[in-house]
Design an enzyme around this catalytic site. Structure first.
Site, PDB file in Angstrom:
ATOM      1  N   GLU A  94       0.873  -1.346   0.039  1.00 23.18           N
ATOM      2  CA  GLU A  94       0.019   0.036   0.064  1.00 23.18           C
ATOM      3  C   GLU A  94       0.744   1.310   0.094  1.00 23.18           C
ATOM      4  O   GLU A  94       1.903   1.344   0.490  1.00 23.18           O
ATOM      5  CB  GLU A  94      -1.044  -0.076   1.262  1.00 23.18           C
ATOM      6  CG  GLU A  94      -1.935  -1.217   1.110  1.00 23.18           C
ATOM      7  CD  GLU A  94      -2.990  -1.196   2.232  1.00 23.18           C
ATOM      8  OE1 GLU A  94      -4.145  -1.910   2.111  1.00 23.18           O
ATOM      9  OE2 GLU A  94      -2.630  -0.745   3.328  1.00 23.18           O
ATOM     10  N   CYS A 107       3.792   8.856   0.496  1.00 20.76           N
ATOM     11  CA  CYS A 107       4.042   7.736   1.429  1.00 20.76           C
ATOM     12  C   CYS A 107       4.072   6.373   0.795  1.00 20.76           C
ATOM     13  O   CYS A 107       3.264   5.781   0.461  1.00 20.76           O
ATOM     14  CB  CYS A 107       3.232   7.852   2.522  1.00 20.76           C
ATOM     15  SG  CYS A 107       3.647   6.505   4.017  1.00 20.76           S
ATOM     16  N   CYS A 114       6.576  -7.056   6.858  1.00 24.15           N
ATOM     17  CA  CYS A 114       7.557  -6.520   7.813  1.00 24.15           C
ATOM     18  C   CYS A 114       7.987  -7.558   8.698  1.00 24.15           C
ATOM     19  O   CYS A 114       7.294  -8.540   9.115  1.00 24.15           O
ATOM     20  CB  CYS A 114       7.102  -5.101   8.564  1.00 24.15           C
ATOM     21  SG  CYS A 114       8.625  -4.395   9.206  1.00 24.15           S
ATOM     22  N   CYS A 118       6.717  -4.520  15.513  1.00 21.22           N
ATOM     23  CA  CYS A 118       6.468  -3.441  16.341  1.00 21.22           C
ATOM     24  C   CYS A 118       4.943  -3.630  16.971  1.00 21.22           C
ATOM     25  O   CYS A 118       3.905  -4.037  16.013  1.00 21.22           O
ATOM     26  CB  CYS A 118       6.527  -2.300  15.537  1.00 21.22           C
ATOM     27  SG  CYS A 118       8.329  -1.888  15.184  1.00 21.22           S
ATOM     28  N   CYS A 121       1.636  -1.661  15.430  1.00 27.58           N
ATOM     29  CA  CYS A 121       1.539  -1.442  14.053  1.00 27.58           C
ATOM     30  C   CYS A 121       0.964  -2.496  13.174  1.00 27.58           C
ATOM     31  O   CYS A 121       1.440  -3.732  13.444  1.00 27.58           O
ATOM     32  CB  CYS A 121       3.341  -1.176  13.327  1.00 27.58           C
ATOM     33  SG  CYS A 121       3.308  -0.970  11.723  1.00 27.58           S
ATOM     34  N   CYS A 339      -0.788   6.562   9.648  1.00 31.11           N
ATOM     35  CA  CYS A 339       0.629   6.030  10.429  1.00 31.11           C
ATOM     36  C   CYS A 339       0.297   4.709  11.247  1.00 31.11           C
ATOM     37  O   CYS A 339      -0.667   4.769  12.129  1.00 31.11           O
ATOM     38  CB  CYS A 339       1.277   6.991  11.042  1.00 31.11           C
ATOM     39  SG  CYS A 339       1.916   8.353  10.253  1.00 31.11           S
TER      40      CYS A 339
END
Length: 354
Positions: A94, A107, A114, A118, A121, A339
């Site tokens: 995305e 962005c 990933c 974290c 997230c 975010c």
């Protein structure tokens, strides 16, 4: 077989020149093709109008262009646009267009998924499948550039590597993509308009400094206290605050470029004066500024947005210490484009249902 063909954008201009010379063609033909691929962001060989039909057929027999496809575009009520980008192997990442009165920012993602876990997230819930190629990163920027011109009649002004993945764990491809983005043969954007955001991979921050990169650096910090930061971001166990501080000193010594710290305040986690004062102390290591970012919930779990008075306390303490602090309100929340919210929903559903 189609899968035996080489992605032509993996070739440098020199390699393309060698290819054409080996085929008995003119050296300048490579420059023409290279211009179509990068400056004009062409998606197929048939549209290379100044290349002979025979040469185009030869290219089609030997090469492919693994171009992205915007599979789904979502528009937020605040103007933000989120792209679900399909890659050549049908994997999805995305990217987001973020409009404000003064700028339009792209962005972009650097990895499919990933690997850093974290806890706050959404992207961390996706396993890391692979790195994006320079062309796939570049294409995200081109797509958002075109959307900016189509929907806002304005140019793309800024690029942030704050999408899916950790850019410094795909370093070579990210750097090559930035080279193409900033090259006159590519998009010709100024490096100062590009910001790379990292969770703090210290050895790679040092490498960037040694490579004398010209773009900006942002660090997702979220706490300057090891115990809290490790709870939030497991990478802190191997890259603790003290090592991060030394890497950032090295960065500033080499580049003389200030760092931006991205910092989310969570209710009951880092919303007290102890954490605010630790941040203020950390910020004095090198010239820096702080973006206090509104938390965007991804579920009903332990992470909750801090109360307004906690944010005000942070701003007060930072400003008392001479540190520039800005409170950033997230955009695109209604389409999960803010975010920490980027994650292919189908992938998340598959993973959480196992």
């Amino acid at each position: 077989m189609e899968n035996q063909k080489i992605d032509i954008r993996k070739l440098s201009l020199i390699e393309l020149e060698d290819y054409f010379l080996a085929k008995g063609d003119k050296k300048f033909r490579a420059k023409q093709v290279y211009d179509w691929l990068w400056n004009k962001s062409l998606k197929n060989f048939d549209d290379m109008s100044n290349i002979s039909l025979a040469t185009r057929e030869m290219l089609k027999e030997n090469f492919i262009i693994n171009h992205i496809q915007v599979d789904l575009m979502q528009h937020s009520t605040d103007g933000t646009i989120k792209n679900a980008v399909k890659l050549f192997d049908d994997k999805i990442v995305e990217s987001v267009l973020i409009p404000t009165t003064k700028r339009i920012t792209a962005c972009v993602s650097s990895q499919v998924g990933c690997s850093l876990d974290c806890n706050f997230c959404a992207t961390a819930r996706l396993k890391r499948m692979r790195n994006l190629s320079p062309g796939e990163i570049y294409d995200q920027v081109v797509a958002i550039k075109e959307e900016a011109e189509t929907y806002f009649k304005r140019p793309l002004t800024n690029i942030v590597f704050m999408g899916m993945g950790e850019p410094l764990l795909n370093y070579a491809n990210v750097i090559e993509a930035i080279d193409k983005i900033t090259s006159p043969e590519g998009l010709g954007m100024a490096p100062r308009r590009i910001t790379l955001s990292t969770v703090g991979v210290t050895k790679m921050i040092r490498k960037m400094a040694d490579d004398e990169v010209k773009f900006n650096l942002a660090v997702s910090l979220h706490s300057a206290i090891n115990e809290t930061r490790s709870r939030l971001m497991p990478i802190n166990d191997s890259n603790p605050v003290e090592e991060l501080a030394e890497a950032l000193k090295y960065w500033y010594q080499k580049t003389k470029r200030k760092v931006t710290y991205e910092y989310v305040i969570w209710d009951g986690i880092n919303d007290d004066e102890k954490h605010a004062r630790a941040l203020a102390k950390f910020c004095k290591i090198i010239p820096s500024k702080v973006n206090l970012i509104q938390y965007n919930p991804i579920d009903e779990g332990e992470f909750r947005q801090a109360k307004p008075e906690a944010v005000e306390m942070y701003v007060r303490i930072l400003e008392q210490n001479g540190i520039i602090a800005k409170v950033r309100k997230s955009r695109g929340q209604d389409i999960d484009a803010a975010c920490g919210q980027l994650a292919n929903k189908n992938e998340v559903g598959q993973l959480t249902s196992i």
